[in-house]
Design a protein around this motif. Sequence first.
Motif, PDB file in Angstrom:
ATOM      1  N   LYS A   3      -3.489   6.831 -10.457  1.00  0.00           N
ATOM      2  CA  LYS A   3      -4.683   7.065  -9.640  1.00  0.00           C
ATOM      3  C   LYS A   3      -5.426   8.339 -10.013  1.00  0.00           C
ATOM      4  O   LYS A   3      -6.569   8.519  -9.610  1.00  0.00           O
ATOM      5  CB  LYS A   3      -4.311   7.125  -8.149  1.00  0.00           C
ATOM      6  CG  LYS A   3      -3.868   5.793  -7.614  1.00  0.00           C
ATOM      7  CD  LYS A   3      -5.044   4.890  -7.407  1.00  0.00           C
ATOM      8  CE  LYS A   3      -4.611   3.608  -6.743  1.00  0.00           C
ATOM      9  NZ  LYS A   3      -5.466   2.502  -6.995  1.00  0.00           N
ATOM     10  N   ASP A   4      -4.791   9.264 -10.731  1.00  0.00           N
ATOM     11  CA  ASP A   4      -5.551  10.435 -11.142  1.00  0.00           C
ATOM     12  C   ASP A   4      -5.494  10.591 -12.651  1.00  0.00           C
ATOM     13  O   ASP A   4      -4.571  10.151 -13.311  1.00  0.00           O
ATOM     14  CB  ASP A   4      -5.110  11.696 -10.402  1.00  0.00           C
ATOM     15  CG  ASP A   4      -3.801  12.282 -10.899  1.00  0.00           C
ATOM     16  OD1 ASP A   4      -3.004  11.544 -11.490  1.00  0.00           O
ATOM     17  OD2 ASP A   4      -3.581  13.483 -10.687  1.00  0.00           O
ATOM     18  N   ASN A   5      -6.555  11.152 -13.169  1.00  0.00           N
ATOM     19  CA  ASN A   5      -6.700  11.363 -14.604  1.00  0.00           C
ATOM     20  C   ASN A   5      -7.640  12.543 -14.772  1.00  0.00           C
ATOM     21  O   ASN A   5      -8.076  13.148 -13.795  1.00  0.00           O
ATOM     22  CB  ASN A   5      -7.218  10.083 -15.281  1.00  0.00           C
ATOM     23  CG  ASN A   5      -8.513   9.596 -14.680  1.00  0.00           C
ATOM     24  OD1 ASN A   5      -9.497  10.324 -14.615  1.00  0.00           O
ATOM     25  ND2 ASN A   5      -8.532   8.351 -14.208  1.00  0.00           N
ATOM     26  N   LEU A  47     -12.120   5.296  -8.879  1.00  0.00           N
ATOM     27  CA  LEU A  47     -11.424   4.824 -10.073  1.00  0.00           C
ATOM     28  C   LEU A  47     -11.672   3.329 -10.271  1.00  0.00           C
ATOM     29  O   LEU A  47     -11.278   2.504  -9.450  1.00  0.00           O
ATOM     30  CB  LEU A  47      -9.926   5.090  -9.973  1.00  0.00           C
ATOM     31  CG  LEU A  47      -9.098   4.585 -11.154  1.00  0.00           C
ATOM     32  CD1 LEU A  47      -9.526   5.228 -12.462  1.00  0.00           C
ATOM     33  CD2 LEU A  47      -7.624   4.830 -10.902  1.00  0.00           C
ATOM     34  N   ILE A  48     -12.358   3.014 -11.345  1.00  0.00           N
ATOM     35  CA  ILE A  48     -12.502   1.648 -11.843  1.00  0.00           C
ATOM     36  C   ILE A  48     -11.937   1.735 -13.259  1.00  0.00           C
ATOM     37  O   ILE A  48     -12.563   2.332 -14.128  1.00  0.00           O
ATOM     38  CB  ILE A  48     -13.973   1.184 -11.863  1.00  0.00           C
ATOM     39  CG1 ILE A  48     -14.614   1.286 -10.486  1.00  0.00           C
ATOM     40  CG2 ILE A  48     -14.065  -0.243 -12.413  1.00  0.00           C
ATOM     41  CD1 ILE A  48     -16.128   1.083 -10.480  1.00  0.00           C
ATOM     42  N   PRO A  49     -10.756   1.203 -13.510  1.00  0.00           N
ATOM     43  CA  PRO A  49     -10.101   1.433 -14.804  1.00  0.00           C
ATOM     44  C   PRO A  49     -10.899   0.951 -16.016  1.00  0.00           C
ATOM     45  O   PRO A  49     -11.026   1.680 -17.001  1.00  0.00           O
ATOM     46  CB  PRO A  49      -8.777   0.694 -14.680  1.00  0.00           C
ATOM     47  CG  PRO A  49      -8.515   0.620 -13.209  1.00  0.00           C
ATOM     48  CD  PRO A  49      -9.883   0.492 -12.582  1.00  0.00           C
ATOM     49  N   THR A  50     -11.421  -0.267 -15.987  1.00  0.00           N
ATOM     50  CA  THR A  50     -12.168  -0.820 -17.116  1.00  0.00           C
ATOM     51  C   THR A  50     -13.292  -1.698 -16.586  1.00  0.00           C
ATOM     52  O   THR A  50     -13.352  -2.008 -15.384  1.00  0.00           O
ATOM     53  CB  THR A  50     -11.282  -1.699 -18.036  1.00  0.00           C
ATOM     54  OG1 THR A  50     -11.012  -2.935 -17.374  1.00  0.00           O
ATOM     55  CG2 THR A  50      -9.983  -1.012 -18.421  1.00  0.00           C
ATOM     56  N   VAL A  51     -14.140  -2.161 -17.486  1.00  0.00           N
ATOM     57  CA  VAL A  51     -15.192  -3.109 -17.112  1.00  0.00           C
ATOM     58  C   VAL A  51     -14.572  -4.356 -16.488  1.00  0.00           C
ATOM     59  O   VAL A  51     -15.143  -4.965 -15.579  1.00  0.00           O
ATOM     60  CB  VAL A  51     -16.059  -3.471 -18.345  1.00  0.00           C
ATOM     61  CG1 VAL A  51     -17.006  -4.609 -18.038  1.00  0.00           C
ATOM     62  CG2 VAL A  51     -16.825  -2.249 -18.831  1.00  0.00           C
ATOM     63  N   ILE A  54     -14.394  -4.404 -12.614  1.00  0.00           N
ATOM     64  CA  ILE A  54     -15.608  -4.308 -11.805  1.00  0.00           C
ATOM     65  C   ILE A  54     -15.717  -5.513 -10.873  1.00  0.00           C
ATOM     66  O   ILE A  54     -15.421  -6.640 -11.270  1.00  0.00           O
ATOM     67  CB  ILE A  54     -16.851  -4.246 -12.719  1.00  0.00           C
ATOM     68  CG1 ILE A  54     -16.867  -2.933 -13.501  1.00  0.00           C
ATOM     69  CG2 ILE A  54     -18.140  -4.411 -11.914  1.00  0.00           C
ATOM     70  CD1 ILE A  54     -17.929  -2.890 -14.585  1.00  0.00           C
ATOM     71  N   THR A  55     -16.151  -5.246  -9.648  1.00  0.00           N
ATOM     72  CA  THR A  55     -16.407  -6.322  -8.686  1.00  0.00           C
ATOM     73  C   THR A  55     -17.863  -6.219  -8.218  1.00  0.00           C
ATOM     74  O   THR A  55     -18.551  -5.236  -8.512  1.00  0.00           O
ATOM     75  CB  THR A  55     -15.472  -6.223  -7.457  1.00  0.00           C
ATOM     76  OG1 THR A  55     -15.856  -5.063  -6.682  1.00  0.00           O
ATOM     77  CG2 THR A  55     -14.013  -6.120  -7.863  1.00  0.00           C
ATOM     78  N   THR A  56     -18.299  -7.201  -7.469  1.00  0.00           N
ATOM     79  CA  THR A  56     -19.665  -7.158  -6.936  1.00  0.00           C
ATOM     80  C   THR A  56     -19.858  -5.951  -6.021  1.00  0.00           C
ATOM     81  O   THR A  56     -20.983  -5.482  -5.854  1.00  0.00           O
ATOM     82  CB  THR A  56     -20.014  -8.455  -6.185  1.00  0.00           C
ATOM     83  OG1 THR A  56     -19.044  -8.676  -5.168  1.00  0.00           O
ATOM     84  CG2 THR A  56     -20.062  -9.637  -7.135  1.00  0.00           C
ATOM     85  N   ASN A  57     -18.791  -5.426  -5.443  1.00  0.00           N
ATOM     86  CA  ASN A  57     -18.892  -4.239  -4.592  1.00  0.00           C
ATOM     87  C   ASN A  57     -19.306  -2.996  -5.392  1.00  0.00           C
ATOM     88  O   ASN A  57     -19.709  -1.997  -4.805  1.00  0.00           O
ATOM     89  CB  ASN A  57     -17.563  -3.957  -3.889  1.00  0.00           C
ATOM     90  CG  ASN A  57     -17.204  -5.027  -2.897  1.00  0.00           C
ATOM     91  OD1 ASN A  57     -18.076  -5.698  -2.345  1.00  0.00           O
ATOM     92  ND2 ASN A  57     -15.925  -5.220  -2.669  1.00  0.00           N
ATOM     93  N   ASP A  58     -19.173  -3.052  -6.706  1.00  0.00           N
ATOM     94  CA  ASP A  58     -19.465  -1.903  -7.562  1.00  0.00           C
ATOM     95  C   ASP A  58     -20.888  -1.899  -8.120  1.00  0.00           C
ATOM     96  O   ASP A  58     -21.251  -0.999  -8.880  1.00  0.00           O
ATOM     97  CB  ASP A  58     -18.471  -1.861  -8.738  1.00  0.00           C
ATOM     98  CG  ASP A  58     -17.032  -1.794  -8.269  1.00  0.00           C
ATOM     99  OD1 ASP A  58     -16.749  -1.033  -7.316  1.00  0.00           O
ATOM    100  OD2 ASP A  58     -16.185  -2.498  -8.850  1.00  0.00           O
ATOM    101  N   ILE A  97      -9.450   6.851 -21.917  1.00  0.00           N
ATOM    102  CA  ILE A  97      -9.168   7.177 -20.515  1.00  0.00           C
ATOM    103  C   ILE A  97      -9.534   5.964 -19.688  1.00  0.00           C
ATOM    104  O   ILE A  97     -10.668   5.485 -19.732  1.00  0.00           O
ATOM    105  CB  ILE A  97      -9.957   8.422 -20.066  1.00  0.00           C
ATOM    106  CG1 ILE A  97      -9.533   9.632 -20.926  1.00  0.00           C
ATOM    107  CG2 ILE A  97      -9.735   8.698 -18.580  1.00  0.00           C
ATOM    108  CD1 ILE A  97     -10.355  10.855 -20.720  1.00  0.00           C
ATOM    109  N   TYR A  98      -8.560   5.467 -18.937  1.00  0.00           N
ATOM    110  CA  TYR A  98      -8.775   4.244 -18.169  1.00  0.00           C
ATOM    111  C   TYR A  98      -9.380   4.562 -16.802  1.00  0.00           C
ATOM    112  O   TYR A  98      -8.772   4.410 -15.757  1.00  0.00           O
ATOM    113  CB  TYR A  98      -7.489   3.417 -18.119  1.00  0.00           C
ATOM    114  CG  TYR A  98      -7.302   2.738 -19.455  1.00  0.00           C
ATOM    115  CD1 TYR A  98      -7.761   1.445 -19.659  1.00  0.00           C
ATOM    116  CD2 TYR A  98      -6.767   3.424 -20.547  1.00  0.00           C
ATOM    117  CE1 TYR A  98      -7.665   0.834 -20.898  1.00  0.00           C
ATOM    118  CE2 TYR A  98      -6.664   2.817 -21.789  1.00  0.00           C
ATOM    119  CZ  TYR A  98      -7.112   1.531 -21.952  1.00  0.00           C
ATOM    120  OH  TYR A  98      -7.033   0.930 -23.186  1.00  0.00           O
ATOM    121  N   HIS A  99     -10.599   5.056 -16.896  1.00  0.00           N
ATOM    122  CA  HIS A  99     -11.497   5.303 -15.777  1.00  0.00           C
ATOM    123  C   HIS A  99     -12.867   5.012 -16.366  1.00  0.00           C
ATOM    124  O   HIS A  99     -13.321   5.736 -17.265  1.00  0.00           O
ATOM    125  CB  HIS A  99     -11.391   6.765 -15.338  1.00  0.00           C
ATOM    126  CG  HIS A  99     -12.161   7.098 -14.101  1.00  0.00           C
ATOM    127  ND1 HIS A  99     -11.584   7.797 -13.067  1.00  0.00           N
ATOM    128  CD2 HIS A  99     -13.434   6.864 -13.721  1.00  0.00           C
ATOM    129  CE1 HIS A  99     -12.477   7.983 -12.111  1.00  0.00           C
ATOM    130  NE2 HIS A  99     -13.622   7.416 -12.497  1.00  0.00           N
TER     131      HIS A  99
END
Length: 117
Positions: A3-5, A47-51, A54-58, A97-99
Amino acid sequence: MKKDNIFTNIITKKIKVDLLYQDELVTAFYDLNPQAPVHVLIVPNILIPTVNHITTNDEIILGRLFVVAAKIAKRKNIHASGYRLIVNCNHHSGQEIYHLHMHLLGGKPLGPLLQQE
């Protein structure tokens, strides 16, 4: 997933950098390993790790990435000559970096997007 990076630590100011922009949705700062005279990273504050995550909320956050990129390009006076926006997804693209983050590059001719083999 962790969760942190480095990006979450920059967003929360645990790591001090020269922020170019920050609001409730996104944060922008210079890349520590610049590949062009202007190389800025624009990241969502969540935190959104990768494309692929992504959800519609984003959708609002993603739109803000582009709006902020255009504002910074204008502030850095590269909006007229041109700039490149890059979002990498997973290992083969070079994501380190997975963010989720957007690279804003400009300030010189950048050449072709991919090199011919």
